[in-house]
Design a protein around this motif. Structure first.
Motif, PDB file in Angstrom:
ATOM      1  N   GLY A  38       0.835  -1.205   0.000  1.00 23.56           N
ATOM      2  CA  GLY A  38       0.000   0.000   0.000  1.00 23.56           C
ATOM      3  C   GLY A  38       0.864   1.246   0.000  1.00 23.56           C
ATOM      4  N   GLY A 101       2.591  12.080  -9.179  1.00 21.36           N
ATOM      5  CA  GLY A 101       1.833  11.050  -8.477  1.00 21.36           C
ATOM      6  C   GLY A 101       0.447  11.555  -8.098  1.00 21.36           C
ATOM      7  N   THR A 102      -0.235  10.761  -7.304  1.00 28.40           N
ATOM      8  CA  THR A 102      -1.604  11.106  -6.907  1.00 28.40           C
ATOM      9  C   THR A 102      -1.671  12.475  -6.243  1.00 28.40           C
ATOM     10  OG1 THR A 102      -1.876   8.748  -6.438  1.00 28.40           O
ATOM     11  CG2 THR A 102      -3.597  10.217  -5.653  1.00 28.40           C
ATOM     12  N   THR A 103      -0.726  12.717  -5.339  1.00 26.29           N
ATOM     13  CA  THR A 103      -0.752  13.978  -4.593  1.00 26.29           C
ATOM     14  C   THR A 103      -0.697  15.162  -5.547  1.00 26.29           C
ATOM     15  OG1 THR A 103       0.410  12.882  -2.782  1.00 26.29           O
ATOM     16  CG2 THR A 103       0.463  15.292  -2.800  1.00 26.29           C
ATOM     17  N   HIS A 131      -7.214   9.642   2.217  1.00 19.19           N
ATOM     18  CA  HIS A 131      -5.794   9.875   2.492  1.00 19.19           C
ATOM     19  C   HIS A 131      -5.601  11.387   2.622  1.00 19.19           C
ATOM     20  CE1 HIS A 131      -1.495  10.211   1.401  1.00 19.19           C
ATOM     21  NE2 HIS A 131      -1.378   8.935   1.716  1.00 19.19           N
ATOM     22  N   SER A 133      -3.781  13.262   1.185  1.00 18.08           N
ATOM     23  CA  SER A 133      -3.642  13.883  -0.149  1.00 18.08           C
ATOM     24  C   SER A 133      -4.972  14.289  -0.760  1.00 18.08           C
ATOM     25  CB  SER A 133      -3.035  12.901  -1.144  1.00 18.08           C
ATOM     26  OG  SER A 133      -1.827  12.458  -0.723  1.00 18.08           O
ATOM     27  N   VAL A 181     -10.351   3.039  -3.371  1.00 19.81           N
ATOM     28  CA  VAL A 181     -10.028   2.064  -2.329  1.00 19.81           C
ATOM     29  C   VAL A 181      -9.303   2.803  -1.209  1.00 19.81           C
ATOM     30  CG1 VAL A 181      -8.698  -0.017  -1.767  1.00 19.81           C
ATOM     31  CG2 VAL A 181      -9.797   0.172  -4.012  1.00 19.81           C
ATOM     32  N   ASN A 183      -6.715   3.442   1.552  1.00 26.32           N
ATOM     33  CA  ASN A 183      -5.373   2.897   1.807  1.00 26.32           C
ATOM     34  C   ASN A 183      -5.226   2.396   3.233  1.00 26.32           C
ATOM     35  OD1 ASN A 183      -5.341   5.699   2.741  1.00 26.32           O
ATOM     36  ND2 ASN A 183      -3.189   5.300   3.200  1.00 26.32           N
ATOM     37  N   ASP A 208      -9.698   9.291  -6.457  1.00 28.24           N
ATOM     38  CA  ASP A 208      -8.322   8.999  -6.075  1.00 28.24           C
ATOM     39  C   ASP A 208      -8.136   7.491  -6.249  1.00 28.24           C
ATOM     40  OD1 ASP A 208      -6.126   8.122  -4.676  1.00 28.24           O
ATOM     41  OD2 ASP A 208      -6.489   9.357  -2.901  1.00 28.24           O
ATOM     42  N   ALA A 210      -5.272   5.803  -6.227  1.00 31.68           N
ATOM     43  CA  ALA A 210      -3.929   5.365  -5.817  1.00 31.68           C
ATOM     44  C   ALA A 210      -3.885   3.888  -5.427  1.00 31.68           C
ATOM     45  CB  ALA A 210      -3.420   6.227  -4.665  1.00 31.68           C
ATOM     46  N   GLN A 211      -4.919   3.442  -4.694  1.00 30.55           N
ATOM     47  CA  GLN A 211      -4.897   2.049  -4.203  1.00 30.55           C
ATOM     48  C   GLN A 211      -5.736   1.128  -5.072  1.00 30.55           C
ATOM     49  OE1 GLN A 211      -2.976   0.932  -1.869  1.00 30.55           O
ATOM     50  NE2 GLN A 211      -2.264   2.870  -1.020  1.00 30.55           N
ATOM     51  N   SER A 231      -0.819   7.042  -8.788  1.00 29.67           N
ATOM     52  CA  SER A 231       0.644   7.100  -8.670  1.00 29.67           C
ATOM     53  C   SER A 231       1.270   5.901  -9.351  1.00 29.67           C
ATOM     54  CB  SER A 231       1.073   7.037  -7.194  1.00 29.67           C
ATOM     55  OG  SER A 231       0.495   8.078  -6.462  1.00 29.67           O
ATOM     56  N   HIS A 233       4.177   4.527  -8.573  1.00 29.00           N
ATOM     57  CA  HIS A 233       4.963   3.639  -7.695  1.00 29.00           C
ATOM     58  C   HIS A 233       4.130   2.614  -6.951  1.00 29.00           C
ATOM     59  CE1 HIS A 233       4.066   5.463  -3.672  1.00 29.00           C
ATOM     60  NE2 HIS A 233       3.696   6.471  -4.438  1.00 29.00           N
ATOM     61  N   LYS A 234       2.809   2.790  -6.919  1.00 25.15           N
ATOM     62  CA  LYS A 234       1.950   1.767  -6.300  1.00 25.15           C
ATOM     63  C   LYS A 234       1.464   0.783  -7.351  1.00 25.15           C
ATOM     64  CE  LYS A 234       0.370   5.181  -2.976  1.00 25.15           C
ATOM     65  NZ  LYS A 234       0.919   4.859  -1.669  1.00 25.15           N
TER      66      LYS A 234
HETATM   67  N1  PMP Z   1      -4.307   8.483  -1.971  1.00 25.18           N
HETATM   68  C1  PMP Z   1      -4.235   7.240  -1.488  1.00 25.18           C
HETATM   69  C2  PMP Z   1      -5.491   6.450  -1.305  1.00 25.18           C
HETATM   70  C3  PMP Z   1      -2.984   6.704  -1.180  1.00 25.18           C
HETATM   71  O1  PMP Z   1      -2.899   5.459  -0.707  1.00 25.18           O
HETATM   72  C4  PMP Z   1      -1.825   7.476  -1.382  1.00 25.18           C
HETATM   73  C5  PMP Z   1      -0.446   6.946  -1.027  1.00 25.18           C
HETATM   74  N2  PMP Z   1      -0.379   6.267   0.178  1.00 25.18           N
HETATM   75  C6  PMP Z   1      -1.962   8.748  -1.907  1.00 25.18           C
HETATM   76  C7  PMP Z   1      -3.228   9.220  -2.192  1.00 25.18           C
HETATM   77  C8  PMP Z   1      -0.782   9.614  -2.180  1.00 25.18           C
HETATM   78  O2  PMP Z   1       0.003   9.045  -3.155  1.00 25.18           O
HETATM   79  P1  PMP Z   1       1.460   9.650  -3.497  1.00 25.18           P
HETATM   80  O3  PMP Z   1       2.169   9.792  -2.190  1.00 25.18           O
HETATM   81  O4  PMP Z   1       2.060   8.616  -4.383  1.00 25.18           O
HETATM   82  O5  PMP Z   1       1.237  10.938  -4.181  1.00 25.18           O
END
Ligand code: PMP
Length: 416
Positions: A38, A101-103, A131, A133, A181, A183, A208, A210-211, A231, A233-234
């Motif tokens: 995650g 990335g997502t952020t 999250h 973010s 989803v 995180n 979002d 990301a997950q 993102s 990297h996930k």
């Molecule tokens: N949203 C969710 C649901 C996440 O799990 C994460 C990363 N843990 C983020 C946003 C932020 O992703 P990143 O740090 O790669 O920008």
């Protein structure tokens, strides 16, 4: 999925461990068991090779050069964009903006679309499952422009209260931002229903993802979401990569949010005109090698098959949930009906950080803490949880190692 189907899937596995070099290393003399997916996933050799191959053979800056390498680098970068488009089933490659990335994707929407389209008193609706973010960028925007931030509450299983959703989406709601989803808990939110509810109220929707993207097929056209953030990297791709999908007609009218090279059409010393999307939102030299690595990652995941991945991880989550529930003193946090490969838990008498350290000594990597989702921890009245999160290369043997580690921690703490 019934029990025989689950055991069949678990027996077969996805046969991809060999693709991930780091998985054959050890930690503290023990074989690495990586259950912190995650936070970030490990990278397959094809992703590592795509990046290193670029630096070895093609490295040049993109979009500006007339020379051969620059043109090749540009082609590879734009090819990666098209791979991401296909991965999300977006209609057009210019609906994909590469980000860090997502952020960064969410901040882009807040600062560009938000500032251009929202008025004081307009409402942004998030949820209690987000999250940081998907919380803080909206708080910053609201403080600046006087929009109002509201959040849909969750229930004791860690699910969104959908009746509250229906009540909170009102005529003032202009944007609904929700994770596909969670995180921290693994809850899968009914984003298709949420998109319809938001659109019926005339609001735009940001998901979002990301997950989600690494664990289930995502189709932005059938979801009909306005924005989708994820993102790299996930998703087995490089860190510092990711993308924002946005519908073409929205992107076209959005102002730039960062200025610099590559995002302009003309510049004088007093004013500038701006490039069309997606270049308008990619100021400066981007992470070219990273984007190419991300393209390799989405192809890798498509090769394994998202439906296969979803089914395998569901079987493994079921196994992990049963085994962990069988340990006295373990309490699962987040027990929703629909979950993706994340298990959050607390162990009576052991702080999550201590548990994480003891598991690390056994070679088992998990995460401990608030998982950048402090409002969820506040809701459950706990400082944090331990979290095991799955990926394509995890096996029942990894889960068994986790269970052994938790029991060992209980022995050490005398709480067994
Ligand atoms: N949203 C969710 C649901 C996440 O799990 C994460 C990363 N843990 C983020 C946003 C932020 O992703 P990143 O740090 O790669 O920008």
């Amino acid at each position: 999925m019934n029990a025989p189907e689950r055991s069949h899937l678990l027996e077969q596995g996805l046969n991809c461990i060999k693709d991930f070099p780091v998985l054959s290393t050890s930690v503290h003399g023990k074989p690495l068991v990586y259950l912190d997916n995650g936070a970030t996933t490990q990278k397959p050799a094809c992703v590592i090779d795509a990046e290193s191959q670029f630096y070895r053979t093609t490295n040049a800056n993109i979009h500006r050069g007339v020379h051969r390498l620059s043109q090749q680098a540009t082609d590879l970068y734009e090819h990666a964009r098209d791979r991401v488009r296909a991965f999300l089933n977006a209609a057009h490659a210019d609906e994909i903006v590469f980000t860090r990335g997502t952020t960064e994707s969410i901040n882009l929407v807040a600062q560009s679309w938000g500032r251009a389209n929202l008025q004081p008193g307009d409402e942004i609706l998030i949820t209690g499952l987000e999250h940081h973010s998907n919380i803080v960028p909206w708080q910053l925007l609201c403080q600046d422009i006087g929009t109002v931030l509201k959040a849909v509450p969750i229930n004791d299983r860690g699910e969104l209260q959908m009746d509250a959703y229906a009540e909170l989406i009102g005529p003032r709601t202009r944007l609904v931002a929700v994770s596909q989803v969670s995180n921290a808990l693994g809850t899968v939110n009914p984003v298709d229903v949420i998109v319809r509810m938001a659109h019926d109220a005339g609001a735009k929707v940001l998901i979002d993802g990301a997950q989600a993207v690494a664990h289930q097929p995502v189709d932005v056209q059938s979801l009909d979401c306005d924005f989708y953030a994820f993102s790299g990297h996930k998703l087995y791709g490089p860190t510092g990569t990711g993308a924002l999908y946005a519908k073409r007609e929205l992107l076209r009218d959005m102002p730039p949010w960062q200025g610099g090279g590559d995002m302009i059409y003309t510049v004088s010393l007093t004013e500038s005109t701006f490039a069309d999307p997606p270049a308008r939102f990619e100021a400066g030299t981007p992470n070219i090698a990273g984007a190419i690595g991300l393209g390799a990652a989405v192809e890798y995941v498509r090769g394994l098959g998202l439906d296969r991945i979803a089914a395998y991880e569901a079987a493994l989550l079921h196994y992990m949930t049963e085994r962990m529930q069988g340990i006295e003193g373990v309490r699962l946090i987040g027990t929703g009906a629909h979950k993706a490969g994340i298990l959050s838990f607390v162990v009576e008498g052991i702080h999550p950080h201590d548990l994480g350290t003891i598991l690390d000594a056994e070679g088992v990597a998990i995460r401990a803490g608030h998982h950048c989702a402090m409002p969820i921890m506040t809701y459950f009245g706990i400082p944090g949880t331990a979290r095991a999160s799955l990926a394509v290369y995890n096996t029942p043997a990894d889960v068994d190692a986790l269970v052994r580690g938790v029991r060992k921690a209980q022995e050490l703490f005398g709480t067994e």
